[in-house]
Structures are given as C-alpha cells and as structure tokens.
Design a protein around this motif. Structure first.
Motif, PDB file in Angstrom:
ATOM      1  N   ARG A 365       0.829  -1.361  -0.113  1.00 29.14           N
ATOM      2  CA  ARG A 365       0.109  -0.072  -0.199  1.00 29.14           C
ATOM      3  C   ARG A 365       1.016   1.401   0.054  1.00 29.14           C
ATOM      4  O   ARG A 365       0.603   2.421  -0.633  1.00 29.14           O
ATOM      5  CB  ARG A 365      -1.047   0.017   1.111  1.00 29.14           C
ATOM      6  N   ASP A 369       0.314   4.283  -2.737  1.00 29.04           N
ATOM      7  CA  ASP A 369       0.114   5.726  -2.337  1.00 29.04           C
ATOM      8  C   ASP A 369       1.275   6.625  -2.736  1.00 29.04           C
ATOM      9  O   ASP A 369       1.066   7.586  -3.431  1.00 29.04           O
ATOM     10  CB  ASP A 369      -0.088   5.945  -0.985  1.00 29.04           C
ATOM     11  N   ILE A 654      -9.679   3.316   3.552  1.00 32.55           N
ATOM     12  CA  ILE A 654      -8.871   3.667   4.713  1.00 32.55           C
ATOM     13  C   ILE A 654      -7.407   3.128   4.992  1.00 32.55           C
ATOM     14  O   ILE A 654      -7.623   2.059   4.981  1.00 32.55           O
ATOM     15  CB  ILE A 654      -9.661   3.925   5.955  1.00 32.55           C
ATOM     16  N   PRO A 655      -6.427   3.574   4.961  1.00 32.89           N
ATOM     17  CA  PRO A 655      -5.055   2.716   5.055  1.00 32.89           C
ATOM     18  C   PRO A 655      -5.313   2.152   6.510  1.00 32.89           C
ATOM     19  O   PRO A 655      -5.751   2.834   7.404  1.00 32.89           O
ATOM     20  CB  PRO A 655      -4.169   3.750   5.072  1.00 32.89           C
ATOM     21  N   SER A 656      -4.443   1.061   6.843  1.00 31.48           N
ATOM     22  CA  SER A 656      -4.677   0.355   8.056  1.00 31.48           C
ATOM     23  C   SER A 656      -3.800   1.115   8.921  1.00 31.48           C
ATOM     24  O   SER A 656      -3.773   0.786  10.292  1.00 31.48           O
ATOM     25  CB  SER A 656      -4.283  -1.026   7.824  1.00 31.48           C
ATOM     26  N   THR A 657      -2.616   1.808   8.768  1.00 30.08           N
ATOM     27  CA  THR A 657      -1.657   2.252   9.354  1.00 30.08           C
ATOM     28  C   THR A 657      -2.148   3.839   9.827  1.00 30.08           C
ATOM     29  O   THR A 657      -2.500   4.480   8.832  1.00 30.08           O
ATOM     30  CB  THR A 657      -0.446   2.111   9.162  1.00 30.08           C
ATOM     31  N   ASP A 658      -1.702   4.141  11.073  1.00 32.52           N
ATOM     32  CA  ASP A 658      -2.099   5.647  11.253  1.00 32.52           C
ATOM     33  C   ASP A 658      -0.793   6.452  10.560  1.00 32.52           C
ATOM     34  O   ASP A 658       0.153   5.935  10.227  1.00 32.52           O
ATOM     35  CB  ASP A 658      -1.711   5.655  12.737  1.00 32.52           C
ATOM     36  N   GLU A 661      -1.575   9.759   5.378  1.00 28.25           N
ATOM     37  CA  GLU A 661      -2.703   9.003   4.423  1.00 28.25           C
ATOM     38  C   GLU A 661      -3.996   8.547   5.046  1.00 28.25           C
ATOM     39  O   GLU A 661      -4.701   8.942   4.590  1.00 28.25           O
ATOM     40  CB  GLU A 661      -1.770   8.015   3.693  1.00 28.25           C
ATOM     41  N   ARG A 662      -3.700   8.213   6.317  1.00 29.43           N
ATOM     42  CA  ARG A 662      -5.145   7.576   6.856  1.00 29.43           C
ATOM     43  C   ARG A 662      -5.925   8.883   7.539  1.00 29.43           C
ATOM     44  O   ARG A 662      -7.067   8.800   7.035  1.00 29.43           O
ATOM     45  CB  ARG A 662      -4.816   6.856   8.147  1.00 29.43           C
ATOM     46  N   THR A 663      -5.364   9.993   7.792  1.00 34.49           N
ATOM     47  CA  THR A 663      -6.104  11.115   7.966  1.00 34.49           C
ATOM     48  C   THR A 663      -6.712  11.651   6.840  1.00 34.49           C
ATOM     49  O   THR A 663      -7.843  11.984   6.806  1.00 34.49           O
ATOM     50  CB  THR A 663      -5.071  12.273   8.740  1.00 34.49           C
ATOM     51  N   ALA A 665      -7.359  10.167   4.132  1.00 31.03           N
ATOM     52  CA  ALA A 665      -8.370   9.236   3.720  1.00 31.03           C
ATOM     53  C   ALA A 665      -9.721   9.311   4.410  1.00 31.03           C
ATOM     54  O   ALA A 665     -11.003   9.543   3.780  1.00 31.03           O
ATOM     55  CB  ALA A 665      -8.159   7.798   3.593  1.00 31.03           C
ATOM     56  N   GLU A 666      -9.688   9.584   5.745  1.00 27.14           N
ATOM     57  CA  GLU A 666     -10.716   9.645   6.616  1.00 27.14           C
ATOM     58  C   GLU A 666     -11.493  11.053   6.530  1.00 27.14           C
ATOM     59  O   GLU A 666     -12.647  11.203   6.595  1.00 27.14           O
ATOM     60  CB  GLU A 666     -10.279   9.891   8.324  1.00 27.14           C
TER      61      GLU A 666
END
Length: 697
Positions: A365, A369, A654-658, A661-663, A665-666
């Motif tokens: 992933r 990205d 949503i990426p699985s790791t903090d 990128e996760r922020t 996506a959310e």
C-alpha cells in the motif's frame, strides 16, 4: 391607450408558482394586456387604500385573484411584486413597502413592523442595548437596511432576533447584518459590496433597476419569449437572478485568473455558468470558452443547464467537457493511440513490486500511495526528480538513500506501461501539456472555466494553465476543499503557474440547504484541516443559509428489514401530491444501493436508480444513488441509508496504519457524507442499523 413595461420580482415568481394553472394563464394574459394598455377597464387597476406604500396598486387576474404592482412616481416601468387570492394579496400589500435605498441605490421590498419608524424603537428593546447599537443610522442604510426598519434593527439583541426578522428584511440587509454580527468589519463589508460613494436619487426606479443589488431580485421583461421562459420555470431563480456578490464575479473583465471558494449550496456552479455565458458574449470571432470539471455527471448537467440560459450562438462558443474526456479526445485527435487506464495495470504493477528492496519493511500500500500522491501528482519521471521532490503529508520518511532504493519499483512500472502502450490520466495530462507548451498545437480557448476545482490534481492544473494564454479573463476557478471526495492531495495553484493574488473571492450565502442542515453537515468536518487551493487555510466562517427547516433526523434501527419498512412508511406518509422524484436515498456503495432498490421494489415502491454516467430523467419513482453520484443533484428530501460502522467510512478506503494518508482518507470520507447531506433542500434524514457510523457520534 397608455403602454407600460413590467419588471418581475423574485417574490412574485415564487408566488406565481403556487397559483393554480388557470390563474397562471390569467397572469400571462394580464401582463400582456397591461403592457399594451395599462388603462384597460378589464384590468381593474386600483389604488390600495390604507397601504403603507402609497404607490401600491392591484390588478385583476380573475374574479378571485389579484396581482400587486408598484406604480412608479415617474416613468412607465411597473413592478410586479405578488399574486394571490384577493384578500391575501391585499393583506400582503398592506404589510409591505417597496422603495429605493438612497445609500445603496437598491430597489428593496420589505415589511416593517407596524408603528416602528426611523426614529422609533420597539419599547421592549431599547436601541442602545442592541447588538447593532454601535452602528450609525447611515451605516445601517449602507448595510442595506431600509430606512423604515433602522430602529428595529438597532434594537436587535441577539442572533435569534435577527433570524426572526430575516423574512421581513431585504436579503442584502440580512446578509450585511449577519456578517457584521459574525465579526466582519463594517468597512470590509462596504468595500466588498462596492456601494455608491454618495446618496442616490431614491425616486429614480429605472436607474435602481439596473444596479446589481436590485437585479438580485428584479428583472425587466424585454420580450414575450423571455417572459414565457421565466413563467414556465418560476422556481428556477438561478436562471434569472444573481446575488450582487455573484454578479460582481460574473459581469466584469479580470486581469488574470480568479478563484472563487464557497461551501456547498453557495452557488459556485451557477456563477461559473453565468460567467461562461457572459464570456461567450465577449470573446472574439474564432475564440471560445472551455468549461471543464472533474465529474462526468456534473459536466452533463452543466451542459443541459447552460442550454437553458444561453442562446444557440452563445452555446456554439462554449465547449463543456469533463477534464478526463477532454484530454483523451485531444490526444487521440492528434494520432496518439494508447490503452487508457482508470486504475493500475495489474500485470505491470505486480512486476514492479518484484523490485521492492528486501531490506525495507514497506507494505504494498505504501508503494501504491507513493505512486499516486508523489510520482504521478508531481509528474516525476526520473530518479533525480524523485530524489528532490517534496513528499509533504506522507507518513513514512525517506532519506535520499532510501528514495534511491525504492525508485526501481516506479521505474519498472513506467517501463511496463510503455511496453503495454498504456497511460493513466496523469500521464495523459502531462502529454497534452507538453504538446501545448511546445507550441506544436494551439487551442481556440480564450477563457477556461474550472468547476469543482478541489478534485483536480497537479498535472491537471498544469494542463489547465497551458490551455489558454495568461492574460485578461484567462481562468475562472470555482471550488471548495470541504467537498474534496476524489483527490486527497491539496494543490497550490501558484506552483502550477496560476497566480490568483488579488483575485481570490468567497461566496457566503447558501441558497440550497436549510440553516439547520448546513450546521449539521459542517459539524461533520469540525476540526478538519481544509485548504484554500493555494497553500492557505479555508473555513466556512460567515456562511449562512437563507432558508430554515426541520433539524436533520437520525433514526437508529435494528436491521435491514426494519430500515426498508421505515423507508416505505416514510414515503407513504409524504403529503398528498408529493412527487417521489424529489426524494433521493443515498448509499455508500453500489451493492448497498442495489440492495435497497430490491427491498423497495418488493414493497411496490417505484424506484429509479441513478447510474454513475447516466443523467436523471423524468421517470417516476424515488431516486437511489451512491454517495459518489451526488454532484449536480439536489432534492427536497434526502435519506442517507445504512450509515453504519463498516460502510461509513468504508474500510477499503482507509489505510490500516496511522499517519497522514489515513487522516486524509478519513477526511475524504467525511467530505463524502458532507456532500451527500448538503444535497437536501428541505429535509435530511440519516438511517443506521447495528453499530452507527462513528461520524454520527
């Protein structure tokens, strides 16, 4: 025989829309007869005795209905203000006045409180205690307050009292007072409005009708075709009326690119369409206007709506296309043959991942990205470029040595694409830009308009810049990063060669969504960092809806069957005569949408599923759509179904790791819910079963 001309008010068109069809036909006959001979006996042209405004008159529509007009002190232009049953029409005329504000020059319709004049305040609220008590009388007038309501305004004590007065005030008065109350300086509000520097002749109605503030609610009838167009669609006010803040963006020459921000429902697309029409009237022969957007459905809606306000000649000078369709057609029109990818080429990507350095613990992933947000977004094509490119917002830090280690993955994928004659859209943007910047091809575009700008990636912006030469009226950009649902990467227009300094504007009035729905939807984004498309921050401070309605309703249910039964009962309980086409049910995914459609069809509810690239038609039935299909749509009632944990947000998005990128996506998932919610014009309902979406908590 005395001939006259008529101007229609926006309020009149709203009243006309509520008349029975027979009386609507009567209005057409009445206007035609009045303009031929205003003294004709059948019109029963009468003064309204006891009205606050001595110039109020009535005209006969038929035996039971009257129209209210304003007779000018001089000239032949009468103002058609209202239409209703006889007694109701006279009651409206007794409560309202229509005059020219001598400080703004605007023609205004308003309803002062009985017995309160310019020098008299309501006894229950002394003027000196009001939140506007610090404003002088002339300052109130320059904010748009009618002279007859200054005392009332100076006595307002809080926001609730201002809201209670909203329906009786001219729109620009409420707008100015709200901005002042929200902290905007009086001086800034006046500068933005470009008000006349000195008082105007308040008896000159003809001059007042030509001012932007008046044109926001009055239109002078030029011919029967124009009248028929307005009366055939009386609720589509956007065709005729623009708020003065919108008109100032549309009807002027700009010395370079313009960027217009504004929350959902503030009329950015309407402004962009009227701008396209205005430009089409001003470009030279052989030149044209390109209107582009990211979303295919929105491009189709824009084309249909431009056809409603433009002449055939104006439409001939405007090209409407979503950016992906345009660039594909452009390249293939120049002999380029390639396989267009909407995602990754799986075989080429698998081969590229074989080049992953074994010494680095990086998930697949990460490379996906990195390719999307760094390589493609910045147009990186070589190892040296990758070693220097900024990676702002990426959660994994890479030094130069590590970048050099991971570069072979991307080099291999580029080689795989070339071998397979395949291109992603970012590659298409770069190829087209190279052709244009190299002078090999020219375009006919004197002006380019971009709508939904927040979803354009950097290579697309470089293409936009290359489509037309820098200069007067070259680029007009409308967007709102609160609604970014496709591209997760902020852009800085200045780094793409688009200089908007001194030409950045913001729309603050929401015309679509009620204040209650707007507040709820904006609460979804509270605490989110939102950019202004040029490296700065944006917020929705000062945005206000012009309508009110019920609070959004969240219904928590036990399961799918109960949700389906609840929707059926909701639709059956709609008021008699309600059109199911004005209700839409949104779902997060296609599979969830299709499940809802089957459940409703079993219950014999007529359903029309809105597909991704198909326009909405006149087929009967409640509308069902995915949340990504919302662009270009609006409905009286919106239901967001299955707002459950596991769907909103969608785990696969949503990426699985903090990390950043996760922020991002959310934030994108929150924006998607925000955009869907703000399609509701009157009523918003959110349904969930099982564990509700964390966005609802």
């Amino acid at each position: 025989m005395t001939s006259s001309r008529m101007a229609l008010s926006a309020d009149f068109l709203a009243a006309f829309a509520k008349l029975p069809s027979q009386q609507q036909k009567g209005v057409r006959r009445m206007i035609s007869q009045f303009e031929r001979d205003s003294t004709a006996s059948g019109l029963n042209y009468e003064k309204i005795v006891g009205a606050k405004d001595a110039n109020m008159r009535s005209l006969r529509i038929d035996g039971g209905y009257r129209a209210i007009v304003l007779k000018p002190d001089s000239g032949i232009v009468h103002l058609l203000l209202w239409a209703d049953k006889h007694d109701e029409a006279y009651d409206w005329a007794m409560r309202h006045e229509c005059r020219v504000n001598r400080e703004t020059g605007a023609l205004q319709v308003y309803a002062p409180q009985h017995g309160v004049g310019p020098a008299q305040a309501p006894p229950s609220a002394p003027a000196e205690s009001g939140i506007f008590a610090g404003l002088k009388n002339r300052e109130c007038l320059r904010l748009g307050v009618p002279e007859a309501m200054v005392a009332e305004v100076r006595a307002i004590r809080d926001e609730a009292e201002l809201d209670a007065m909203q329906a009786r005030l001219p729109l620009e008065a409420y707008d100015g007072l709200f901005l002042f109350m929200a902290g905007e300086s009086y001086e800034q509000i006046i500068r933005d409005r470009e008000a006349p520097p000195s008082p105007v002749d308040d008896a000159d109605f003809a001059a007042a009708l030509n001012r932007d503030e008046s044109r926001a609610r009055f239109v002078l009838i030029d011919d029967d075709l124009e009248l028929d167009a307005m009366l055939n669609a009386p609720l589509e006010r956007w065709r005729v009326f623009l708020h003065s803040s919108q008109r100032r963006l549309v009807e002027r020459h700009w010395n370079g690119p313009v960027r217009v921000l504004g929350g959902a429902g503030t009329g950015k697309t309407v402004v962009a369409m009227h701008r396209a029409r205005w430009l089409a009237r001003h470009v030279e022969e052989g030149e044209s206007v390109l209107f582009t957007t990211f979303n295919r459905n929105l491009a189709a809606d824009i084309k249909a709506n431009l056809g409603l306000i433009c002449t055939p000649e104006e439409m001939r000078r405007i090209e409407i296309a979503n950016i992906d369709s345009w660039v594909t057609r452009f390249l293939r029109g120049r002999g380029m043959r390639f396989r267009l990818l909407s995602g990754r080429d799986r075989a080429a990507w698998a081969a590229a991942l074989d080049k992953k350095p074994a010494s680095l613990d990086l998930a697949d992933r990460f490379f996906e990205d990195e390719w999307n947000h760094v390589i493609q977004n910045h147009g990186v094509t070589s190892r040296d470029e990758y070693l220097r490119v900024p990676r702002t917002g990426r959660g994994v830090r890479l030094n130069r040595a590590t970048r050099a280690d991971v570069w072979p993955v991307f080099e291999e994928y580029r080689a795989g694409l070339l071998e397979r004659n395949a291109m992603e859209f970012a590659d298409c943007y770069r190829a087209a830009t190279a052709l244009l910047e190299g002078g090999e091809v020219e375009t006919p575009y004197r002006c380019v308009i971009v709508d939904e700008a927040q979803d354009f990636m950097v290579p697309a912006w470089r293409l936009v810049r290359a489509l037309t030469a820098p200069g007067k009226d070259d680029l007009f950009i409308a967007g709102d990063a609160h609604q970014r649902i496709y591209s997760r990467q902020p852009v800085v227009l200045g780094r793409c060669g688009i200089d908007i300094r001194g030409r950045a504007r913001k729309l603050r009035l929401n015309y679509r969504t009620t204040e209650e729905t707007r507040c709820w939807a904006e609460g979804l984004l509270e605490g989110q960092d939102v950019d202004d498309l040029d490296g700065g921050a944006d917020d929705n401070h000062g945005i206000r809806s012009i309508t009110s309605g019920p609070e959004p309703w969240i219904e928590r249910l036990t399961g799918r069957e109960e949700q389906a039964a609840w929707i059926v009962a909701y639709l059956e309980a709609l008021p008699a005569g309600s059109d199911l086409r004005s209700t839409c049910i949104f779902a997060r995914t296609r599979s969830e949408r299709d499940s809802l459609a089957r459940e409703l069809e079993v219950a014999n509810v007529p359903v029309e599923v809105l597909e991704t690239e198909a326009p909405d038609d006149s087929s009967p039935g409640v509308r069902l759509a995915t949340m990504h299909r919302v662009k270009g749509l609006e409905f009286d009632r919106v239901l967001i179904a299955s707002a459950n944990m596991g769907l909103i947000p969608l785990p696969a998005a949503i990426p699985s790791t903090d990390g950043p990128e996760r922020t991002a996506a959310e934030s994108s998932e929150r924006s998607l819910l925000y955009v869907a919610a703000t399609r509701a014009k009157k009523q918003l309902t959110i349904l969930s079963f099982g564990t509700p979406s964390p966005f609802l908590v």
